[in-house]
Design a protein around this motif. Structure first.
Motif, short mmCIF file in Angstrom:
data_model
loop_
_atom_site.label_atom_id
_atom_site.label_comp_id
_atom_site.label_asym_id
_atom_site.label_seq_id
_atom_site.Cartn_x
_atom_site.Cartn_y
_atom_site.Cartn_z
N ASN A 181 1.93 21.52 0.86
CA ASN A 181 2.82 21.35 -0.34
C ASN A 181 4.94 20.49 -0.17
OD1 ASN A 181 0.82 21.04 -2.60
ND2 ASN A 181 1.97 23.47 -3.20
N ASN A 200 4.07 17.28 1.98
CA ASN A 200 2.79 15.90 0.50
C ASN A 200 4.05 15.86 -0.39
OD1 ASN A 200 0.28 15.82 0.19
ND2 ASN A 200 -0.02 17.13 -1.05
N ASP A 209 5.48 12.26 -0.61
CA ASP A 209 4.89 10.76 -1.72
C ASP A 209 6.76 10.53 -1.77
OD1 ASP A 209 3.05 11.32 -2.61
OD2 ASP A 209 3.90 12.93 -3.49
N LEU A 223 -1.18 9.77 1.98
CA LEU A 223 -1.51 10.23 0.91
C LEU A 223 -2.52 10.68 0.74
CD1 LEU A 223 1.41 7.26 -0.76
CD2 LEU A 223 2.01 9.85 -0.11
N ALA A 224 -3.13 9.75 0.75
CA ALA A 224 -4.67 11.02 0.26
C ALA A 224 -5.02 11.60 0.46
CB ALA A 224 -5.67 9.14 0.26
N ASN A 261 -2.64 13.83 2.60
CA ASN A 261 -2.43 14.70 2.06
C ASN A 261 -2.56 15.16 0.65
OD1 ASN A 261 -0.66 14.63 3.71
ND2 ASN A 261 1.07 13.67 2.88
N ARG A 262 -2.80 14.71 -0.50
CA ARG A 262 -3.75 15.20 -1.86
C ARG A 262 -5.22 16.19 -1.97
NH1 ARG A 262 -1.28 10.33 -4.17
NH2 ARG A 262 -3.62 8.79 -3.32
N GLU A 263 -5.98 15.46 -0.23
CA GLU A 263 -7.11 16.35 -0.25
C GLU A 263 -6.84 17.26 0.02
OE1 GLU A 263 -9.78 14.94 -1.36
OE2 GLU A 263 -11.04 17.26 -0.44
N ARG A 296 -6.35 19.83 -1.91
CA ARG A 296 -7.16 19.98 -3.46
C ARG A 296 -7.73 21.16 -2.72
NH1 ARG A 296 -11.30 19.12 -4.61
NH2 ARG A 296 -11.81 18.25 -3.18
#
Lengths: 364, 106
Positions: free
Chosen positions: A49, A52, A56, A84-85, A87-89, A92
């Motif tokens: 986080n 991230n 970000d 970014l993708a 990290n988001r994954e 999640r």
């Protein structure tokens, strides 16, 4: 959008994980549960986080910058977008793992509560059966076997009636009551014991191990247990003989013979019981360390337990016969005194048990 | 049933038994204690075992084993043996068949 780790199915298609994943996760988690430390992923999530966020802001910055420097910055943009993708994954996935972990904690908590309740129930039951039968609060049995619950209830009443009969007998003996009237008390007393033997036979058919362990008796009584009850020869020798007065020579001889026959019968039954133990142990121990389940051995052992019931029935029959023989040998008055002596002896044993269980204990 | 009668009359003291029956074993021990060597006829090793079992049950032996015969007559099962022994009658019944010295008891 593809994620580099293909462990999990995208959440759009299903709620959480597939059950298989859940099971293996539980296996992993159960081992770590006692540590009660969160899975490493949880730690990663926190870091993720933070990463991230920093990513970000940086990416925003980079994105804005690349937007301004349109032509030359397209390659770094792709990298940034991809990161970014990812990290988001990752975030999640972390959230999903955390959710699963919390769910498992909740389940374990429920299970613990269940086990605690069960333990308390069993403890209460043990206390009640072990020491408290002589009080009238026997209504609580908590035993799941209806035959045994019924027996415990009846036994509570039996003890109450026994106490009444003992005091009646005491009064009768101290009065100037004639033999005919006294005989009624003797017959009643004998019958009362015979009723107990009938009750025990039925209870033995419901649960023979319960009877063999003397579960309904107080702790001191259990110390003297022999095949689910008292040893008749010991009763004659210790309790009755010393307190029978004015015995004729014939009576004295008859009682000696009765004691000897009783002992011989007891020895024979005891040896039969030893053989049964041996056979039972053999049946259970057959084929240890072998492949396959132990159901055949358990089945074989179950069949042998019918024999155990027969032994309990036989032992109670021996007790009944001993009492009957005594009543034939003794006069009315002698029999009345004998019954009173027996009753008082058992009362004292129960008193010993109460005293013992309520003795002051050392504080740890 | 003829086989029962035959076995019982040819031997002084007979115990119809099963090899797996521990109560039968207990009765054997008692008889041995009283100086008698009974013939132990294991009906589970007898090809006519099932018939013997049915016959014994018809005669009132609920076990059906042990079933004890003394002098060719049916004495009964464990209950009867124990009752007779406590009353002193069993030893009298066995007296003609006692072989060994009675073991002493305290």
């Amino acid at each position: 959008m593809n994620s580099t780790t293909t462990q999990f199915v995208p959440s759009r298609r299903m709620g959480l994980y597939e059950p298989v994943h859940q099971m293996s996760m539980w296996g992993d988690f159960r081992n770590t549960l006692l540590d009660s430390s969160p899975p490493p992923e949880l730690m990663l999530e926190v870091n993720a986080n933070l990463d991230n966020q920093s990513e970000d802001t940086t990416s925003h910055g980079t994105f804005a910058a690349s937007h301004r420097n349109d032509q030359e910055a397209s390659k770094p943009d792709d990298k940034v977008l991809r990161r970014l993708a990812q990290n988001r994954e990752a975030a999640r996935k972390s959230r999903l793992r955390k959710k699963a972990y919390v769910q498992q904690l909740e389940n374990s908590k429920l299970r613990l509560i269940q086990l605690e309740q069960e333990l308390n129930r069993v403890r209460q039951q043990g206390l009640c059966v072990g020491g408290g039968i002589d009080t009238s609060q026997l209504a609580y049995t908590g035993n799941s076997n209806p035959g045994i619950s019924a027996f415990e209830l009846e036994y509570g009443h039996w003890v109450e009636e026994q106490n009444r009969q003992i005091s009646d007998l005491k009064n009768a003996l101290h009065s100037d009551m004639g033999d005919t009237e006294l005989q009624i008390f003797v017959d009643g007393g004998m019958q009362h014991y015979f009723e107990l033997f009938s009750m025990k036979v039925m209870a033995a058919r419901a649960d023979v191990f319960y009877i063999m362990s003397g579960m309904w008796k107080t702790s001191a009584e259990r110390f003297f247990l022999w095949i689910g009850g008292f040893r008749p020869s010991e009763l004659v020798k210790q309790v009755l003989s010393p307190h029978l007065d004015a015995l004729s020579e014939q009576q004295r001889l008859d009682i000696v013979n009765l004691t000897q026959s009783c002992q011989q019968a007891e020895d024979a039954l005891s040896q039969g019981m030893e053989k049964l133990q041996f056979i039972l142990a053999q049946a259970i121990a057959d084929g240890l360390l072998r492949e396959g389940n132990y159901l055949p051995q358990i089945g074989a052992a179950m069949n042998k337990l019918d024999d155990l019931v027969r032994f309990v029935v036989q032992a109670d029959h021996l007790r009944q016969e001993t009492l009957q023989q005594l009543s034939r040998i003794l006069t009315t008055r002698q029999a009345a005194r004998g019954l009173l002596a027996l009753g008082e002896y058992l009362q004292r044993l129960r008193a010993l048990s109460s005293c013992w269980s309520s003795r002051p204990r050392e504080q740890a | 049933m003829e086989k029962i009668g035959k076995v019982a009359s040819e031997n002084g003291v007979v115990i119809f038994s099963k090899s797996t029956c521990c109560l039968c074993y207990a009765v054997q021990i008692l008889f041995r204690d009283l100086g008698v060597q009974p013939l132990v006829h294991e009906i589970d090793h007898d090809p006519e075992g099932k018939d013997i079992e049915k016959a014994l049950m018809r005669m009132g032996c609920s076990g059906p084993v042990p079933a004890v015969y003394i002098g060719g007559k049916l004495v009964g099962s464990t209950n009867e043996v124990m009752s007779l022994h406590l009353s002193g009658s069993l030893v009298q019944l066995l007296r003609p068949y006692q072989q060994t010295n009675l073991s002493s008891h305290d």
